[in-house]
Design a protein around this motif. Structure first.
Motif, short mmCIF file in Angstrom:
data_model
loop_
_atom_site.label_atom_id
_atom_site.label_comp_id
_atom_site.label_asym_id
_atom_site.label_seq_id
_atom_site.Cartn_x
_atom_site.Cartn_y
_atom_site.Cartn_z
N SER A 40 0.86 -1.18 0.00
CA SER A 40 0.00 0.00 0.00
C SER A 40 0.90 1.23 0.00
N LEU A 41 0.59 2.18 -0.85
CA LEU A 41 1.42 3.38 -0.94
C LEU A 41 1.09 4.33 0.21
N LEU A 42 2.12 4.73 0.93
CA LEU A 42 1.97 5.62 2.07
C LEU A 42 1.28 6.92 1.67
N HIS A 43 1.58 7.41 0.49
CA HIS A 43 1.00 8.65 -0.02
C HIS A 43 -0.53 8.60 -0.04
N GLU A 44 -1.09 7.44 -0.36
CA GLU A 44 -2.54 7.30 -0.47
C GLU A 44 -3.25 7.36 0.87
N HIS A 45 -2.57 6.99 1.93
CA HIS A 45 -3.22 6.98 3.24
C HIS A 45 -3.60 8.39 3.67
N GLY A 46 -2.78 9.37 3.33
CA GLY A 46 -3.11 10.75 3.65
C GLY A 46 -4.31 11.25 2.88
N HIS A 47 -4.44 10.82 1.63
CA HIS A 47 -5.56 11.26 0.79
C HIS A 47 -6.88 10.65 1.20
N HIS A 48 -6.85 9.42 1.62
CA HIS A 48 -8.10 8.71 1.89
C HIS A 48 -8.43 8.61 3.37
N GLY A 49 -7.52 9.05 4.23
CA GLY A 49 -7.79 9.06 5.66
C GLY A 49 -7.77 7.70 6.32
N ASN A 50 -7.13 6.73 5.68
CA ASN A 50 -7.02 5.40 6.26
C ASN A 50 -5.62 5.22 6.82
N PRO A 51 -5.48 5.13 8.13
CA PRO A 51 -4.14 4.94 8.69
C PRO A 51 -3.57 3.57 8.33
N PRO A 52 -2.27 3.47 8.12
CA PRO A 52 -1.65 2.18 7.77
C PRO A 52 -1.95 1.07 8.78
N GLU A 53 -2.23 1.44 10.04
CA GLU A 53 -2.52 0.44 11.06
C GLU A 53 -3.78 -0.36 10.75
N GLU A 54 -4.65 0.15 9.87
CA GLU A 54 -5.90 -0.53 9.54
C GLU A 54 -5.72 -1.59 8.46
N LEU A 55 -4.55 -1.67 7.88
CA LEU A 55 -4.30 -2.65 6.83
C LEU A 55 -4.16 -4.06 7.39
N LEU A 56 -4.33 -5.04 6.53
CA LEU A 56 -4.07 -6.42 6.93
C LEU A 56 -2.61 -6.55 7.34
N PRO A 57 -2.30 -7.47 8.24
CA PRO A 57 -0.93 -7.56 8.75
C PRO A 57 0.14 -7.85 7.70
N ASP A 58 -0.21 -8.54 6.62
CA ASP A 58 0.80 -8.90 5.63
C ASP A 58 0.92 -7.90 4.47
N VAL A 59 0.29 -6.73 4.60
CA VAL A 59 0.39 -5.69 3.58
C VAL A 59 1.52 -4.73 3.96
N GLU A 60 2.47 -4.57 3.06
CA GLU A 60 3.57 -3.64 3.29
C GLU A 60 3.11 -2.22 3.00
N VAL A 61 3.70 -1.25 3.66
CA VAL A 61 3.46 0.15 3.38
C VAL A 61 4.78 0.72 2.88
N ALA A 62 4.74 1.39 1.73
CA ALA A 62 5.97 1.90 1.14
C ALA A 62 5.72 3.22 0.42
N GLY A 63 6.76 3.97 0.25
CA GLY A 63 6.69 5.17 -0.56
C GLY A 63 6.75 4.79 -2.04
N VAL A 64 6.48 5.73 -2.91
CA VAL A 64 6.44 5.44 -4.35
C VAL A 64 7.78 4.93 -4.86
N ALA A 65 8.88 5.56 -4.46
CA ALA A 65 10.20 5.14 -4.94
C ALA A 65 10.51 3.71 -4.50
N SER A 66 10.22 3.37 -3.25
CA SER A 66 10.46 2.01 -2.76
C SER A 66 9.59 1.00 -3.50
N TYR A 67 8.34 1.38 -3.71
CA TYR A 67 7.43 0.49 -4.43
C TYR A 67 7.94 0.22 -5.85
N LEU A 68 8.31 1.28 -6.57
CA LEU A 68 8.77 1.12 -7.94
C LEU A 68 10.05 0.29 -8.01
N ALA A 69 10.96 0.49 -7.07
CA ALA A 69 12.21 -0.29 -7.05
C ALA A 69 11.91 -1.77 -6.85
#
Length: 91
Positions: free
Chosen positions: A51-80
């Motif tokens: 899940s892209l960290l950038h999107e959490h700010g736009h949609h108001g969903n904190p990363p803590e609400e994600l399933l445990p096996d979902v990674e949170v990353a910035g765009v550069a990390s995701y693309l790499a």
């Protein structure tokens, strides 16, 4: 998400729930697995969910609400990371 993949809306313009139900009905007619089934199959086959960290700010969903096996990353990390994969599905 807290309610699980089965309760997700397709967007903020959900048409009072009609949008999600229409998409689910079409998926069933076309014999496409549900989001939950697709996620489980992906994990069984070695896919990573990110899940892209950038999107959490736009949609108001904190990363803590994600399933445990979902990674949170910035765009550069995701693309790499995605560059090394055989398939990249960006939703």
């Amino acid at each position: 998400m807290p309610k699980g993949a089965d309760k997700l809306h397709i967007s903020k313009m959900n048409l009072a729930g009609m949008g999600t139900s229409m998409i689910k009905r079409i998926m069933k007619q076309k014999q496409v697995d549900s989001l939950r089934q697709l996620m489980q199959a992906g994990k069984r086959n070695g896919s990573d969910l990110c899940s892209l960290l950038h999107e959490h700010g736009h949609h108001g969903n904190p990363p803590e609400e994600l399933l445990p096996d979902v990674e949170v990353a910035g765009v550069a990390s995701y693309l790499a990371e995605a560059e090394e994969g055989n398939l990249n599905l960006f939703i």
